[in-house]
Design a protein around this motif. Structure first.
Motif, PDB file in Angstrom:
ATOM      1  N   MET A 176       0.816  -1.210   0.000  1.00 37.91           N
ATOM      2  CA  MET A 176       0.000   0.000   0.000  1.00 37.91           C
ATOM      3  C   MET A 176       0.856   1.269   0.000  1.00 37.91           C
ATOM      4  O   MET A 176       0.386   2.326  -0.435  1.00 37.91           O
ATOM      5  CB  MET A 176      -0.951  -0.014   1.195  1.00 37.91           C
ATOM      6  N   ASN A 177       2.093   1.183   0.484  1.00 41.66           N
ATOM      7  CA  ASN A 177       2.959   2.362   0.467  1.00 41.66           C
ATOM      8  C   ASN A 177       3.503   2.645  -0.929  1.00 41.66           C
ATOM      9  O   ASN A 177       4.187   3.644  -1.145  1.00 41.66           O
ATOM     10  CB  ASN A 177       4.111   2.205   1.471  1.00 41.66           C
ATOM     11  N   ARG A 178       3.206   1.762  -1.898  1.00 43.48           N
ATOM     12  CA  ARG A 178       3.583   1.966  -3.302  1.00 43.48           C
ATOM     13  C   ARG A 178       2.340   1.762  -4.172  1.00 43.48           C
ATOM     14  O   ARG A 178       2.362   1.109  -5.195  1.00 43.48           O
ATOM     15  CB  ARG A 178       4.703   1.000  -3.693  1.00 43.48           C
ATOM     16  N   PHE A 179       1.256   2.385  -3.723  1.00 44.28           N
ATOM     17  CA  PHE A 179      -0.068   2.129  -4.291  1.00 44.28           C
ATOM     18  C   PHE A 179      -0.118   2.395  -5.792  1.00 44.28           C
ATOM     19  O   PHE A 179      -0.611   1.571  -6.569  1.00 44.28           O
ATOM     20  CB  PHE A 179      -1.121   2.973  -3.568  1.00 44.28           C
ATOM     21  N   ASP A 180       0.365   3.535  -6.238  1.00 41.14           N
ATOM     22  CA  ASP A 180       0.294   3.878  -7.659  1.00 41.14           C
ATOM     23  C   ASP A 180       1.058   2.865  -8.509  1.00 41.14           C
ATOM     24  O   ASP A 180       0.599   2.466  -9.586  1.00 41.14           O
ATOM     25  CB  ASP A 180       0.841   5.291  -7.908  1.00 41.14           C
ATOM     26  N   GLU A 181       2.216   2.449  -8.033  1.00 33.03           N
ATOM     27  CA  GLU A 181       3.008   1.456  -8.762  1.00 33.03           C
ATOM     28  C   GLU A 181       2.274   0.120  -8.819  1.00 33.03           C
ATOM     29  O   GLU A 181       2.266  -0.566  -9.859  1.00 33.03           O
ATOM     30  CB  GLU A 181       4.367   1.284  -8.083  1.00 33.03           C
ATOM     31  N   GLU A 182       1.647  -0.252  -7.708  1.00 32.20           N
ATOM     32  CA  GLU A 182       0.913  -1.511  -7.666  1.00 32.20           C
ATOM     33  C   GLU A 182      -0.298  -1.472  -8.605  1.00 32.20           C
ATOM     34  O   GLU A 182      -0.650  -2.484  -9.230  1.00 32.20           O
ATOM     35  CB  GLU A 182       0.464  -1.814  -6.234  1.00 32.20           C
ATOM     36  N   VAL A 183      -0.941  -0.310  -8.711  1.00 32.73           N
ATOM     37  CA  VAL A 183      -2.068  -0.163  -9.636  1.00 32.73           C
ATOM     38  C   VAL A 183      -1.596  -0.401 -11.066  1.00 32.73           C
ATOM     39  O   VAL A 183      -2.251  -1.116 -11.839  1.00 32.73           O
ATOM     40  CB  VAL A 183      -2.714   1.230  -9.499  1.00 32.73           C
ATOM     41  N   ARG A 184      -0.462   0.179 -11.431  1.00 33.80           N
ATOM     42  CA  ARG A 184       0.066  -0.022 -12.785  1.00 33.80           C
ATOM     43  C   ARG A 184       0.380  -1.500 -13.039  1.00 33.80           C
ATOM     44  O   ARG A 184       0.119  -2.024 -14.121  1.00 33.80           O
ATOM     45  CB  ARG A 184       1.310   0.841 -12.994  1.00 33.80           C
ATOM     46  N   THR A 185       0.933  -2.159 -12.034  1.00 39.72           N
ATOM     47  CA  THR A 185       1.234  -3.586 -12.172  1.00 39.72           C
ATOM     48  C   THR A 185      -0.034  -4.398 -12.373  1.00 39.72           C
ATOM     49  O   THR A 185      -0.113  -5.267 -13.251  1.00 39.72           O
ATOM     50  CB  THR A 185       1.985  -4.089 -10.926  1.00 39.72           C
ATOM     51  N   LEU A 186      -1.047  -4.114 -11.560  1.00 41.14           N
ATOM     52  CA  LEU A 186      -2.318  -4.833 -11.653  1.00 41.14           C
ATOM     53  C   LEU A 186      -2.961  -4.623 -13.017  1.00 41.14           C
ATOM     54  O   LEU A 186      -3.445  -5.579 -13.642  1.00 41.14           O
ATOM     55  CB  LEU A 186      -3.248  -4.371 -10.531  1.00 41.14           C
ATOM     56  N   VAL A 187      -2.974  -3.380 -13.510  1.00 44.42           N
ATOM     57  CA  VAL A 187      -3.580  -3.087 -14.810  1.00 44.42           C
ATOM     58  C   VAL A 187      -2.871  -3.849 -15.916  1.00 44.42           C
ATOM     59  O   VAL A 187      -3.502  -4.404 -16.823  1.00 44.42           O
ATOM     60  CB  VAL A 187      -3.557  -1.570 -15.086  1.00 44.42           C
ATOM     61  N   GLY A 188      -1.538  -3.900 -15.844  1.00 48.71           N
ATOM     62  CA  GLY A 188      -0.776  -4.628 -16.857  1.00 48.71           C
ATOM     63  C   GLY A 188      -1.128  -6.100 -16.901  1.00 48.71           C
ATOM     64  O   GLY A 188      -1.303  -6.685 -17.982  1.00 48.71           O
ATOM     65  N   ILE A 189      -1.231  -6.722 -15.730  1.00 45.78           N
ATOM     66  CA  ILE A 189      -1.592  -8.143 -15.678  1.00 45.78           C
ATOM     67  C   ILE A 189      -3.022  -8.349 -16.173  1.00 45.78           C
ATOM     68  O   ILE A 189      -3.305  -9.233 -16.987  1.00 45.78           O
ATOM     69  CB  ILE A 189      -1.455  -8.692 -14.244  1.00 45.78           C
ATOM     70  N   LEU A 190      -3.923  -7.521 -15.690  1.00 49.93           N
ATOM     71  CA  LEU A 190      -5.347  -7.676 -16.010  1.00 49.93           C
ATOM     72  C   LEU A 190      -5.591  -7.573 -17.512  1.00 49.93           C
ATOM     73  O   LEU A 190      -6.265  -8.423 -18.108  1.00 49.93           O
ATOM     74  CB  LEU A 190      -6.145  -6.609 -15.265  1.00 49.93           C
ATOM     75  N   ASN A 191      -5.052  -6.539 -18.135  1.00 47.90           N
ATOM     76  CA  ASN A 191      -5.295  -6.338 -19.560  1.00 47.90           C
ATOM     77  C   ASN A 191      -4.643  -7.419 -20.413  1.00 47.90           C
ATOM     78  O   ASN A 191      -5.150  -7.765 -21.484  1.00 47.90           O
ATOM     79  CB  ASN A 191      -4.819  -4.952 -19.989  1.00 47.90           C
ATOM     80  N   ASP A 192      -3.529  -7.955 -19.953  1.00 49.56           N
ATOM     81  CA  ASP A 192      -2.901  -9.063 -20.675  1.00 49.56           C
ATOM     82  C   ASP A 192      -3.707 -10.347 -20.485  1.00 49.56           C
ATOM     83  O   ASP A 192      -3.994 -11.064 -21.451  1.00 49.56           O
ATOM     84  CB  ASP A 192      -1.469  -9.262 -20.185  1.00 49.56           C
ATOM     85  N   ALA A 193      -4.096 -10.627 -19.249  1.00 45.16           N
ATOM     86  CA  ALA A 193      -4.784 -11.886 -18.947  1.00 45.16           C
ATOM     87  C   ALA A 193      -6.151 -11.961 -19.606  1.00 45.16           C
ATOM     88  O   ALA A 193      -6.593 -13.037 -20.021  1.00 45.16           O
ATOM     89  CB  ALA A 193      -4.918 -12.042 -17.432  1.00 45.16           C
ATOM     90  N   TRP A 194      -6.844 -10.834 -19.718  1.00 43.40           N
ATOM     91  CA  TRP A 194      -8.213 -10.831 -20.223  1.00 43.40           C
ATOM     92  C   TRP A 194      -8.301 -10.461 -21.706  1.00 43.40           C
ATOM     93  O   TRP A 194      -9.404 -10.367 -22.252  1.00 43.40           O
ATOM     94  CB  TRP A 194      -9.056  -9.852 -19.412  1.00 43.40           C
ATOM     95  N   ALA A 195      -7.166 -10.255 -22.369  1.00 44.68           N
ATOM     96  CA  ALA A 195      -7.166  -9.705 -23.725  1.00 44.68           C
ATOM     97  C   ALA A 195      -7.962 -10.536 -24.719  1.00 44.68           C
ATOM     98  O   ALA A 195      -8.530  -9.989 -25.675  1.00 44.68           O
ATOM     99  CB  ALA A 195      -5.733  -9.527 -24.215  1.00 44.68           C
ATOM    100  N   ASN A 196      -8.010 -11.849 -24.537  1.00 47.78           N
ATOM    101  CA  ASN A 196      -8.720 -12.710 -25.489  1.00 47.78           C
ATOM    102  C   ASN A 196     -10.154 -13.006 -25.078  1.00 47.78           C
ATOM    103  O   ASN A 196     -10.843 -13.779 -25.752  1.00 47.78           O
ATOM    104  CB  ASN A 196      -7.959 -14.028 -25.677  1.00 47.78           C
ATOM    105  N   ASN A 197     -10.607 -12.402 -23.982  1.00 47.56           N
ATOM    106  CA  ASN A 197     -11.973 -12.653 -23.515  1.00 47.56           C
ATOM    107  C   ASN A 197     -12.993 -12.025 -24.452  1.00 47.56           C
ATOM    108  O   ASN A 197     -12.747 -10.983 -25.065  1.00 47.56           O
ATOM    109  CB  ASN A 197     -12.175 -12.091 -22.106  1.00 47.56           C
TER     110      ASN A 197
END
Length: 378
Positions: A205-226
């Protein structure tokens, strides 16, 4: 003689307030209905606050008869959503109306005309407002209240929509389970030390913005073929995270790294609906105190896993194949410590066989079905 239905666009703050309140009146006698928090709905439907509007065109309408509001609908074009260039899709959402064929017909015709004028060849929905938010119309599972950020609709709504020429495009499921129990073979693997190169960790949580970017990167890659994929923007995810900070528990958000690269994640949210079910959408004058007490002191016993994903290239790696089990096990373990005894996993596309098998392997079952409808705009 029945008064005619008048459809009026929402233009003012007062009209938006009425728009939000339509289902609150219609569903008031449904014991499973939970009124959303008014302040949250105002922000979600406001271009000033919701980053979805940065890449979408949206219009809301009210249906009126005899001077009263009898229904509502939205239409939207998400310019980031993947769609067929030969038959680009637009979307409808936020649909709620009295049990009257004429009202549903007027609302849907208005949304269809608006989309047709903007070059859309087909209409899909309901999406409230995007495929990454509340999706589909409830067609099974009316007996139980919805989990946080999931819809609940009148039993007659599906019939009224189908009367206007709409047919199933896709079903999505909500699974539920008590504290999950993996099969003995899976549990034995989970009890072993992680293979070399794998790290399982909670969110920082002390690196919240960085963690958000990481999560978005994984999410958009993982769901890209949905089916119906629309990428989530960093602004949207950050906005959601900021708005949920009151209920976020860092021990219920987990990342999995493989060879120093973020490969997967999972999120378990306490079910806010259990804490607001008797507030009638209001936090004033005493709602805030009740909400905070329930979240921080008395506790919420149910949760929802709304987001989870593993990057596609790791899904073919022997370590990545086991990643969902590791993430779910971390969520399960920490959820039990937080007092959560039941969780919903939603939403899951009907043809997402790998995720469905994982959920069913540890005893989760489908308990709600939501339908996405489609229609050609010829």
């Amino acid at each position: 003689m029945t008064e005619p239905v008048e459809i009026t666009p929402v233009r003012t703050g007062a009209e938006l307030e009425r728009f939000i309140r339509v289902p609150m009146r219609l569903m008031a006698k449904d014991p499973a209905w939970i009124a959303p928090l008014m302040f949250e709905r105002r922000e979600a439907l406001s271009p000033k606050h919701n980053p979805f509007f940065e890449h979408a065109e949206v219009q809301f309408w009210l249906a009126r008869r005899s001077g009263g509001d009898v229904g509502r609908i939205s239409a939207q074009i998400d310019h980031l959503a993947r769609t067929d260039p030969a038959a680009p899709a637009g979307y409808f959402g936020m649909i709620a109306a009295e049990n009257d064929q004429e009202i549903f017909a007027a609302l849907l015709h208005t949304a269809e005309s608006w989309l047709r004028e903007r070059g859309r060849a087909q209409i899909l929905g309901p999406f409230n407002l995007s495929i990454n938010e509340e999706v589909g119309l409830l067609i099974d599972g009316f007996e139980t209240p919805p989990m946080f950020m999931m819809g609940h609709d009148a039993r007659y709504a599906a019939i009224r929509i189908e009367e206007q020429g709409y047919a199933k495009a896709k079903d999505v499921f909500a699974y539920i389970s008590d504290v999950p129990k993996f099969t003995p073979g899976v549990q034995a693997r989970l009890n072993r030390p992680l293979p070399p190169g794998m790290v399982l960790r909670p969110v920082r949580m002390n690196r919240f913005d960085e963690e958000v970017r990481t999560l978005v990167g994984i999410l958009n890659d993982a769901w890209a073929n949905n089916w119906g994929f629309a990428p989530v923007t960093e602004a949207e995810t950050k906005h959601l995270g900021e708005s949920l900070k009151l209920i976020l528990n860092p021990r219920l958000i987990w990342f999995l790294e493989i060879d120093d690269e973020a490969a997967g994640f999972g999120v378990l949210l306490p079910n806010l609906n259990d804490a607001i079910s008797d507030l009638s959408g209001r936090l004033f004058p005493f709602g805030w105190a009740k909400l905070l007490w329930r979240l921080k002191v008395s506790g919420v016993r149910r949760g929802r896993v709304p987001l989870m994903g593993v990057k596609r290239r790791f899904a073919r790696d022997r370590r990545g194949i086991f990643a969902p089990f590791l993430i779910l096990d971390a969520i399960r373990r920490e959820g039990v410590k937080a007092g959560i005894t039941q969780a919903e996993y939603s939403w899951i596309l009907e043809d997402n066989a790998p995720m469905r098998h994982i959920l069913e392997d540890f005893g989760a079952r489908i308990y709600k079905t939501y339908r996405i409808y489609g229609k050609a705009l010829s």
